[in-house]
Scaffold this motif. Structure first.
Motif, short mmCIF file in Angstrom:
data_model
loop_
_atom_site.label_atom_id
_atom_site.label_comp_id
_atom_site.label_asym_id
_atom_site.label_seq_id
_atom_site.Cartn_x
_atom_site.Cartn_y
_atom_site.Cartn_z
N PRO A 105 0.80 -1.23 0.00
CA PRO A 105 0.00 0.00 0.00
C PRO A 105 0.83 1.27 0.00
N ASP A 106 2.04 1.23 0.57
CA ASP A 106 2.89 2.43 0.59
C ASP A 106 3.68 2.61 -0.70
N GLY A 107 3.49 1.70 -1.66
CA GLY A 107 4.15 1.84 -2.96
C GLY A 107 5.48 1.13 -3.07
N THR A 108 5.99 0.56 -1.97
CA THR A 108 7.27 -0.14 -2.05
C THR A 108 7.08 -1.49 -2.74
N THR A 109 8.18 -2.00 -3.29
CA THR A 109 8.14 -3.24 -4.07
C THR A 109 8.38 -4.45 -3.18
N ILE A 110 7.57 -5.47 -3.38
CA ILE A 110 7.74 -6.74 -2.70
C ILE A 110 8.71 -7.58 -3.52
N GLY A 111 9.67 -8.21 -2.87
CA GLY A 111 10.68 -8.97 -3.60
C GLY A 111 10.36 -10.44 -3.74
N PRO A 112 11.28 -11.17 -4.38
CA PRO A 112 11.14 -12.62 -4.49
C PRO A 112 11.21 -13.26 -3.09
N PRO A 113 10.76 -14.53 -2.99
CA PRO A 113 10.46 -15.47 -4.08
C PRO A 113 9.03 -15.44 -4.60
N MET A 114 8.20 -14.45 -4.24
CA MET A 114 6.86 -14.37 -4.82
C MET A 114 6.98 -14.25 -6.34
N PRO A 115 6.35 -15.14 -7.09
CA PRO A 115 6.49 -15.16 -8.56
C PRO A 115 5.53 -14.19 -9.26
N PHE A 116 5.81 -12.91 -9.12
CA PHE A 116 4.88 -11.91 -9.66
C PHE A 116 4.74 -11.98 -11.17
N GLU A 117 5.79 -12.41 -11.84
CA GLU A 117 5.71 -12.54 -13.30
C GLU A 117 4.57 -13.47 -13.69
N LEU A 118 4.28 -14.45 -12.85
CA LEU A 118 3.17 -15.38 -13.10
C LEU A 118 1.87 -14.87 -12.49
N TYR A 119 1.94 -14.33 -11.28
CA TYR A 119 0.72 -13.88 -10.60
C TYR A 119 0.02 -12.75 -11.34
N ARG A 120 0.74 -12.06 -12.21
CA ARG A 120 0.10 -11.02 -13.02
C ARG A 120 -1.00 -11.62 -13.90
N GLY A 121 -0.94 -12.93 -14.13
CA GLY A 121 -1.93 -13.59 -14.97
C GLY A 121 -3.11 -14.15 -14.21
N LEU A 122 -3.20 -13.92 -12.89
CA LEU A 122 -4.37 -14.38 -12.14
C LEU A 122 -5.61 -13.66 -12.64
N SER A 123 -6.66 -14.41 -12.89
CA SER A 123 -7.89 -13.79 -13.40
C SER A 123 -8.52 -12.90 -12.34
N ASP A 124 -9.32 -11.94 -12.80
CA ASP A 124 -9.98 -11.01 -11.88
C ASP A 124 -10.81 -11.76 -10.85
N THR A 125 -11.58 -12.75 -11.29
CA THR A 125 -12.45 -13.47 -10.37
C THR A 125 -11.66 -14.30 -9.37
N ASP A 126 -10.57 -14.90 -9.81
CA ASP A 126 -9.79 -15.75 -8.90
C ASP A 126 -9.04 -14.92 -7.87
N VAL A 127 -8.43 -13.83 -8.28
CA VAL A 127 -7.69 -13.03 -7.30
C VAL A 127 -8.66 -12.40 -6.31
N ALA A 128 -9.85 -12.01 -6.76
CA ALA A 128 -10.85 -11.47 -5.85
C ALA A 128 -11.33 -12.55 -4.87
N ALA A 129 -11.45 -13.79 -5.36
CA ALA A 129 -11.86 -14.89 -4.49
C ALA A 129 -10.80 -15.17 -3.43
N MET A 130 -9.54 -15.11 -3.80
CA MET A 130 -8.46 -15.33 -2.84
C MET A 130 -8.50 -14.28 -1.73
N VAL A 131 -8.73 -13.04 -2.12
CA VAL A 131 -8.82 -11.96 -1.14
C VAL A 131 -10.03 -12.17 -0.23
N ALA A 132 -11.16 -12.58 -0.82
CA ALA A 132 -12.37 -12.82 -0.03
C ALA A 132 -12.11 -13.90 1.01
N TYR A 133 -11.38 -14.93 0.63
CA TYR A 133 -11.08 -16.00 1.60
C TYR A 133 -10.12 -15.53 2.67
N LEU A 134 -9.08 -14.79 2.29
CA LEU A 134 -8.11 -14.31 3.28
C LEU A 134 -8.78 -13.47 4.35
#
Length: 284
Positions: A105-134
């Protein structure tokens, strides 16, 4: 007269059926999010701290796992809704941006090992569902140390993600989505190239090493190469390896692959994943 009455009856029946179909409730996003987080995405494999006997009780998704490698000493964050040490004060939009774009939220970058290159492809409905569950996960107060990076982090992993559609209704397309944005299989099973980035010309070629209490494990070549890969494995043997950690020859496979999480993957997702792996160019 009879024909006109019959037509009116058919139209009324079709409208009733259509109205019934439209009135059907949409799939529960929390249930979908639970499936993604706890099974195919295996978020707890990194975000749930572990002891000698496995996951620490009462610490689900509370963070604190340490990944000490040459380029970084990363500590997984607490992703429970605790307002002080977790994500309880983050908005849905901020969480989605963190997952798909690697931005806090403060604009800083999160580093690896989170695979952001892949997570950019999460569909709108799936990423929203993950947030709803969290949001439903029991909050755990667990302050974790900051990650330390010995490499410069990029200002961004790409342009802002506007919208991502669900994968096409095709087994290989769905399997590519499972192996990429959802299960991020290709993140660990694709060799590194120059500049510390994956060599996507050799998707699934394996070779990356992982050190841990088990010793050293090497990511398997999961392309359909008959000798170097899994070309001679049956579908059942591939699924057993994913969900039980047992190789085609009966050997038990090592972590860090989250076999216990993948055991909860649906039969459909596993079949699609196998279809995608079969479609990869063989890498010797």
């Amino acid at each position: 007269m009879f024909a006109c009455s019959r037509n009116r009856w058919l139209i009324a029946a079709l409208l009733a059926i259509s109205g019934t179909a439209l009135a059907q409730p949409s799939p529960d996003p929390v249930a979908r999010g639970r499936y993604l987080v706890e099974a195919v995405a295996a978020c707890g494999n990194c975000h749930t701290p572990q002891g000698p006997a496995g996951n620490l009780p009462g610490m689900t998704l509370a963070g604190g796992m340490v990944f000490d490698e040459k380029p970084f000493r990363a500590v997984s964050p607490n992703i429970t809704p605790d307002p002080e040490t977790g994500i309880g004060r983050w908005t849905d939009a901020q969480l989605i941006r963190a997952i798909r774009e690697g931005k806090r939220p403060d604009g800083t970058t999160i580093g690896p090992p989170m695979p952001f290159e892949l997570y950019r492809g999460l569909s709108d409905t799936d990423v929203a569902a993950m947030v709803a569950y969290l949001r439903t996960v029991p909050p755990v107060r667990n302050a974790v140390a900051r990650s330390e990076y010995r490499i410069p982090l990029p200002p961004a992993y790409g342009p802002p993600v506007e919208s991502v559609a669900a994968p096409a209704e095709d087994p290989v397309a769905r399997g590519r989505y499972v192996a990429g944005p959802l299960g991020h299989c290709v993140e660990c099973h694709t060799p590194m190239g120059e500049g510390g980035r994956r060599d996507w010309s050799k998707v699934g070629g394996g070779g990356q090493t992982f050190e841990g209490p088990w010793g050293v494990s090497v990511a398997r070549n999961i392309t359909p190469h008959p000798e170097a890969g899994i070309g001679r494995w049956s579908d059942a043997e591939i699924i057993r390896a994913i969900t039980q950690g047992v190789s085609a020859d009966g050997r038990h496979l090592f972590p860090p692959m989250g076999y216990a999480y993948y055991a909860g993957a649906s039969e459909a997702d596993l079949r699609d994943l196998v279809a995608y792996l079969r479609s990869l160019p063989p890498v010797p």
